[in-house]
Design a protein around this motif. Structure first.
Motif, PDB file in Angstrom:
ATOM      1  N   GLU A  92      -0.707 -24.539  10.322  1.00 45.41           N
ATOM      2  CA  GLU A  92       0.604 -24.947  10.833  1.00 45.41           C
ATOM      3  C   GLU A  92       1.494 -25.493   9.723  1.00 45.41           C
ATOM      4  O   GLU A  92       2.706 -25.236   9.704  1.00 45.41           O
ATOM      5  N   LYS A  93       0.895 -26.233   8.786  1.00 47.70           N
ATOM      6  CA  LYS A  93       1.687 -26.784   7.678  1.00 47.70           C
ATOM      7  C   LYS A  93       2.224 -25.664   6.781  1.00 47.70           C
ATOM      8  O   LYS A  93       3.373 -25.723   6.321  1.00 47.70           O
ATOM      9  N   ILE A  98       6.910 -22.513   5.006  1.00 45.28           N
ATOM     10  CA  ILE A  98       7.606 -21.224   4.864  1.00 45.28           C
ATOM     11  C   ILE A  98       8.966 -21.280   5.550  1.00 45.28           C
ATOM     12  O   ILE A  98       9.993 -20.874   4.982  1.00 45.28           O
ATOM     13  N   ASN A  99       8.991 -21.789   6.772  1.00 50.48           N
ATOM     14  CA  ASN A  99      10.260 -21.858   7.511  1.00 50.48           C
ATOM     15  C   ASN A  99      11.260 -22.780   6.823  1.00 50.48           C
ATOM     16  O   ASN A  99      12.463 -22.490   6.768  1.00 50.48           O
ATOM     17  N   TYR A 104      14.625 -20.931   8.075  1.00 51.26           N
ATOM     18  CA  TYR A 104      14.540 -20.334   9.405  1.00 51.26           C
ATOM     19  C   TYR A 104      14.495 -21.411  10.488  1.00 51.26           C
ATOM     20  O   TYR A 104      13.743 -22.386  10.378  1.00 51.26           O
ATOM     21  N   LYS A 105      15.269 -21.187  11.554  1.00 59.21           N
ATOM     22  CA  LYS A 105      15.261 -22.083  12.693  1.00 59.21           C
ATOM     23  C   LYS A 105      15.288 -21.269  13.976  1.00 59.21           C
ATOM     24  O   LYS A 105      15.633 -20.084  13.972  1.00 59.21           O
ATOM     25  N   GLY A 106      14.918 -21.904  15.091  1.00 56.92           N
ATOM     26  CA  GLY A 106      14.983 -21.239  16.384  1.00 56.92           C
ATOM     27  C   GLY A 106      14.154 -19.976  16.429  1.00 56.92           C
ATOM     28  O   GLY A 106      13.011 -19.937  15.959  1.00 56.92           O
ATOM     29  N   VAL A 110       9.269 -18.111  11.456  1.00 50.41           N
ATOM     30  CA  VAL A 110       7.965 -17.445  11.346  1.00 50.41           C
ATOM     31  C   VAL A 110       7.019 -18.167  12.300  1.00 50.41           C
ATOM     32  O   VAL A 110       6.995 -19.389  12.355  1.00 50.41           O
ATOM     33  N   ARG A 111       6.242 -17.424  13.076  1.00 52.11           N
ATOM     34  CA  ARG A 111       5.361 -18.019  14.079  1.00 52.11           C
ATOM     35  C   ARG A 111       3.898 -17.805  13.706  1.00 52.11           C
ATOM     36  O   ARG A 111       3.524 -16.778  13.142  1.00 52.11           O
ATOM     37  N   MET A 112       3.087 -18.780  14.041  1.00 48.43           N
ATOM     38  CA  MET A 112       1.640 -18.683  13.880  1.00 48.43           C
ATOM     39  C   MET A 112       0.983 -19.254  15.126  1.00 48.43           C
ATOM     40  O   MET A 112       1.364 -20.315  15.607  1.00 48.43           O
ATOM     41  N   VAL A 113       0.042 -18.526  15.676  1.00 47.33           N
ATOM     42  CA  VAL A 113      -0.736 -19.011  16.818  1.00 47.33           C
ATOM     43  C   VAL A 113      -2.196 -19.097  16.399  1.00 47.33           C
ATOM     44  O   VAL A 113      -2.759 -18.119  15.884  1.00 47.33           O
TER      45      VAL A 113
END
Length: 401
Positions: A92-93, A98-99, A104-106, A110-113
């Motif tokens: 997550e960190k 990266i964001n 990057y916002k909203g 970049v997403r991580m699950v």
């Protein structure tokens, strides 16, 4: 041996000297200035964990210019627990960094699950999770493989769909894996052997409690330990290896021996059981009885080496239950339970891995694979040897999980 833990580099930044001045009034009302010097040790835990990574490029997100909305899936051996929570935290960190770097916002973020089996070590559930994640078409998947023989079909499917695969912690021999991120298990196992041999006075017999029989990670830790003992500590015998995921098979062996008259439960005499109605089944044997059997069959053992936190705590709990206070125990991981056992003198030392660093480096490796900017085939996530004597040092305590 690859780099282990760069303590010398960390020590330089660990201590921060602080000085302060204060004014007090004397009895006649005059002000008197006094200077107070004090030293406080401060450690940036994140820096400690990321500086353990080798190559160091996997401890930062420089140059990872991912497209907006990029999706990365990280899969562990369990959905939670001390170790896996740290993996998730590190991953997550990395995504947050990266964001932040890319602004990057909203929905552009970049997403991580992170996901994993609800029951640690459930191969079928992990494969199902991998199937589900691939159906969501992430740009990359980072996975800690429970069973080294599973997942190849899914990895082929990922390759067909342009999804990069990175493995971490527990690896796979699949040829198209973009990067492998893990502890140097051979070296760590060998170091554990050296420390345990010193504790044992280079003589005696040691048992191995291994957390599973299916992962490459376990075999590396077992082999690294056993080979080091054989090469440098010939006075120590490495006895049997017991795999915790094969406890049910062991229970069947115990039942067969009880029925055959070659082994008896506590308080009973060994004698063949001819009456079918009185014969013992594997499900009649408890976990405690299985451990009783292990110790009964290895009466000369004076030490145990555990390949995971689960294995170490199984050794601690059962030696305490059987009042075997003279048993020396070392092994892997540095969970809260293990740290307490170390502090209580029940464990001699622990190989603390770097799950936070693994999670961070996994996201970095996935990002590099997506961007096709090249990856190291192997990334060393680092480890450190922890004892009761050094566990409170800030730079060492940073590796506890």
């Amino acid at each position: 041996m690859r780099s282990l833990w760069r303590i010398s580099a960390l020590l330089a930044s660990a201590a921060v000297a602080l000085a302060g001045c204060g004014q007090t009034k004397t009895g006649d009302g005059e002000e008197q200035t006094t200077t107070v010097n004090r030293t406080e040790e401060k450690v940036d835990e994140e820096k400690v964990r990321l500086e353990a990574l080798d190559p160091s490029a996997y401890g930062n997100v420089e140059g990872l210019n991912l497209e907006a909305g990029t999706y990365i899936s990280v899969i562990g051996k369990a959905s939670g627990g001390d170790f896996w929570d740290k993996v998730k935290e590190g991953a997550e960190k990395a995504v947050s960094d990266i964001n932040e770097a890319l602004g990057y916002k909203g929905e552009d973020r970049v997403r991580m699950v992170y996901s994993g089996p609800s029951e640690a070590g459930d191969v079928d559930e992990q494969v199902n999770i991998l199937d589900e994640e691939l159906a969501r078409y992430p740009q990359a998947v980072g996975i800690s493989i429970i069973d080294s023989q599973s997942g190849d079909v899914q990895f082929d499917l990922a390759a067909e769909n342009g999804i990069s695969v990175v493995t971490y912690d527990s690896l796979s021999n699949y040829q198209n894996v973009m990067a492998k991120i893990s502890t140097d298990n051979d070296a760590a196992g060998a170091e554990a052997a050296d420390h345990l041999a010193e504790t044992m006075g280079d003589t005696g017999e040691v048992l191995i409690f291994a957390h599973d029989s299916r992962s490459l990670t376990t075999q590396e830790r077992v082999d690294g330990f056993a080979q080091k003992m054989q090469a440098d500590h010939p006075g120590i015998t490495v006895g049997n290896t017991y795999y915790l995921d094969e406890l049910e098979e062991l229970k069947q062996t115990i039942a067969d021996e009880i029925n055959g008259g070659t082994y008896a439960r506590e308080g009973q005499e060994a004698a063949p059981i001819e009456d079918e109605g009185n014969r013992v089944a594997a499900e009649d044997i408890s976990d405690e009885e299985a451990m009783d059997y292990i110790f009964a069959k290895n009466p000369d053992a004076t030490a145990i080496y555990g390949t995971s936190g689960e294995a170490v705590m199984a050794a601690v709990e059962n030696t305490q239950r059987l009042e075997k206070e003279d048993m020396s125990i070392v092994g892997f991981d540095a969970t809260e339970e293990e740290a307490q056992a170390l502090e209580d003198g029940l464990v001699e030392g622990l190989i603390a891995q770097n799950p936070y660093g693994m999670g961070y480096a996994t996201v970095v490796a996935c990002s590099r694979a997506i961007l096709e900017i090249g990856n190291e085939a192997e990334v060393d996530s680092g480890y450190i040897w922890i004892t009761a004597d050094n566990m409170e040092d800030p730079e060492v305590a940073a590796m506890l999980y």
